[in-house]
Motif scaffolding. Sequence first.
Motif, PDB file in Angstrom:
ATOM      1  N   CYS A 127       9.734   5.535 -58.791  1.00 51.50           N
ATOM      2  CA  CYS A 127      10.326   6.875 -58.787  1.00 51.50           C
ATOM      3  C   CYS A 127       9.435   7.835 -59.582  1.00 51.50           C
ATOM      4  O   CYS A 127       9.032   7.531 -60.699  1.00 51.50           O
ATOM      5  CB  CYS A 127      11.721   6.798 -59.397  1.00 51.50           C
ATOM      6  SG  CYS A 127      12.447   8.430 -59.648  1.00 51.50           S
ATOM      7  N   THR A 128       9.134   8.969 -58.974  1.00 50.23           N
ATOM      8  CA  THR A 128       8.331   9.986 -59.671  1.00 50.23           C
ATOM      9  C   THR A 128       9.113  11.289 -59.789  1.00 50.23           C
ATOM     10  O   THR A 128       8.520  12.357 -59.946  1.00 50.23           O
ATOM     11  CB  THR A 128       6.990  10.222 -58.937  1.00 50.23           C
ATOM     12  OG1 THR A 128       7.278  10.568 -57.574  1.00 50.23           O
ATOM     13  CG2 THR A 128       6.090   9.029 -58.979  1.00 50.23           C
ATOM     14  N   CYS A 129      10.438  11.195 -59.668  1.00 55.64           N
ATOM     15  CA  CYS A 129      11.278  12.394 -59.770  1.00 55.64           C
ATOM     16  C   CYS A 129      11.042  13.066 -61.123  1.00 55.64           C
ATOM     17  O   CYS A 129      10.919  12.389 -62.150  1.00 55.64           O
ATOM     18  CB  CYS A 129      12.752  12.015 -59.644  1.00 55.64           C
ATOM     19  SG  CYS A 129      13.210  11.502 -57.981  1.00 55.64           S
ATOM     20  N   CYS A 178       8.677  12.389 -54.531  1.00 53.03           N
ATOM     21  CA  CYS A 178       9.021  11.008 -54.899  1.00 53.03           C
ATOM     22  C   CYS A 178       9.185  10.173 -53.624  1.00 53.03           C
ATOM     23  O   CYS A 178       9.966  10.525 -52.731  1.00 53.03           O
ATOM     24  CB  CYS A 178      10.319  11.001 -55.708  1.00 53.03           C
ATOM     25  SG  CYS A 178      10.909   9.343 -56.059  1.00 53.03           S
ATOM     26  N   HIS A 231      13.007   8.564 -53.573  1.00 57.52           N
ATOM     27  CA  HIS A 231      14.226   9.355 -53.396  1.00 57.52           C
ATOM     28  C   HIS A 231      14.077  10.537 -52.438  1.00 57.52           C
ATOM     29  O   HIS A 231      14.964  11.373 -52.365  1.00 57.52           O
ATOM     30  CB  HIS A 231      14.710   9.851 -54.767  1.00 57.52           C
ATOM     31  CG  HIS A 231      15.065   8.726 -55.680  1.00 57.52           C
ATOM     32  ND1 HIS A 231      14.339   8.408 -56.804  1.00 57.52           N
ATOM     33  CD2 HIS A 231      16.053   7.801 -55.591  1.00 57.52           C
ATOM     34  CE1 HIS A 231      14.876   7.354 -57.388  1.00 57.52           C
ATOM     35  NE2 HIS A 231      15.917   6.966 -56.686  1.00 57.52           N
TER      36      HIS A 231
HETATM   37 ZN   LIG Z   1      12.693   9.434 -57.540  1.00 55.63          ZN
END
Ligand SMILES: [Zn+2]
Length: 493
Positions: free
Chosen positions: A226-228, A238, A241
Motif C-alpha cells: 500500500c502506498t496510500c 496505490c 487500493h
Molecule cells: Zn493503499
Amino acid sequence: MALAFIFALLAQTLPLAGDEFHEDTFIRMRQREVYLREQMTELLQEVEQSDRDHSRTGMLALLPSLKIMSGLCVFGLMFWLIWKIEKKLWEDQDNSDEESSSNEQHQQEEQQPAQQSVEEDKQSFFFPEIFRPVQEQTANFDYVFFLLFDLIWYAEYFTIGTFYPKAHLPIGVGTSNEGWQFTEEENVFYLFVALTAPPGHVFQPELDTAGELPVRNSRIHVELECTCGREEELNMLCFVHTPEDTLGDQRPSTLQNLCTGSYLDVKKTACWFMVLFRLVWKCMPESAEYRMNVTLTRRSFRIQLEDPYRSLSVIDVIFGVQQGNTDIFLSSQESEISSIPSTTWPQTCAVAEAKFFEHIDAHAGQDSFHLECLKVCAYILEGYNFSPYELKTVLMHLLTAIPVECWSRRYFVQRTEDILRYLQCCVEEKRLDHFLIGNEEVPAEIILPWEFRVSVPPNLFQRLAQDPDRHEQALYEMEMLQDRLRTLLIYGK
Ligand SMILES: [Zn+2]
C-alpha cells in the motif's frame, strides 16, 4: 559529449521531476516500456529454444585429466635453494628498512619511487610472466567497473516512471576483484548488481529453513504494498487500493513481467536488464570507440567489451537481492545444478567475502603479499581436484589466524607453504570448514544473518569423507603440489 547526453536525458525526464505530472512524458515512458517488453519476450523465446536444444545434447562433465609428474627430485638441493631464496628475501628486506630509515627526511619526495620499488620486487623476483602485475589487473578492473557503473546510472533515467527493479551500483566479486586472477587469455570480471523493489512492490525472501547453509532452495516473493498517502511523493497511485480500471497505464511491471507466479524470475530479470543495457549503450559516448556485445547465459548475462586495440574484457553480471540488512544476498549466480528452476535464487556469500578482503586490505601494510601467495597457490593447483573457492577458504582462515603484518614480502615463502600445509591438514582430516558459517573469527563488520553465526559450518571436503578413493587421490595430489611449489619457486615455472 557525455554532458550533452546527460542534459538530453534530463530534458526528457524533467517534466516528471517537476511538481506537476506531465501526461505526454508518461505516455512516452509507457511506449518505451511496451517496446522493451516486446524485445524481452522475443529474447525469452530464444532462450527457451536454446534451453530445449541444450537439454537434448545433455551435459557431460569433463573431468580434468590429471597430469602425472615424474622424475627424481633432488630434495637436498631444493631445500638449499629455498633457504637461499629466503635468505635473499631477508637481506632485501633489511636493506629496504635501512634505506627507508636513512631517508626519512626525503620521505615525501621518494614515496612514489618506493612504491614502484615494492611493485617491481613483487613482479620480478618470484613472478614469471604468467603472473600479470596486480596493478595492471586493477586498472582493467577499474575500467569495466566504471563502465557498468555508467550503464546502470544512465539506465535509471531510461526507466523513470516505470515499475521495474532498481539496479544499484556494482560490487566487484571473485578472483578478478580480489586481485589473484592469473590467467592472461582474457579479462573476466564478475560484477554483482544488487536489486531493490520498485515503488509499490516488496521483495520478500523465502528461505528453505530445512536445508544446509548457504541455502540453495530460496525464492523471492514479490508482493504489492500500500502506498496510500504517498501518491505525490512517489508520483503513482496505490496498486492495492486503486480499482484496476482507474489505474490507467500504471502497471505493476515487476510482478506482471518479471515474475513466474508471484516469484521473481531469474531469466526474465536478466532479459529485461540485457535489453535495457543494449539500448543504453547505443546512447553512451563510449560506444563510438568500443564494441559491446551482450549475451544471455543460463541465469544472467555476459558483456563482452572490445577496445580499439581489440583487447577483450568480459563482464559476468550477477544480480542479487539483499537478505535483510546483511552482507548475504539471494543471487542469480550460476549453480552446478543444471536443472535449477528460474525462480530459485540461492544464497551467496560473494559480497560478504569481498568485504572480508577489503577489511584485510585496510589493515594490511602496503607490501602485504597475501594475494601473491594465493596467486601462486592458485597457479600450481590448476589441473588438480581442488577448486579456487576451497583455496580461497583456506586463505581466509589463515588470514584470521596469522597477524596481517606477517603476510609481508619477507614471509612470502613461509605463508605460501602455510597455505599448502593447511590444505594438507584439511585433506588428511577430510574436513574444510566454510569460512563464514559458524566461525567466531569472522570480523564483526561483516554482517551475517543470525543463523550463520550459530550454525555448524558445512564441510567443503564432504566428498573426501564420503569417498575413500577421492580421499586417497587428494592425498596423492597434495604430494605433487608440494613438489610443484618447489619447482615454481626455483625455476619460476
Ligand atoms: Zn493503499
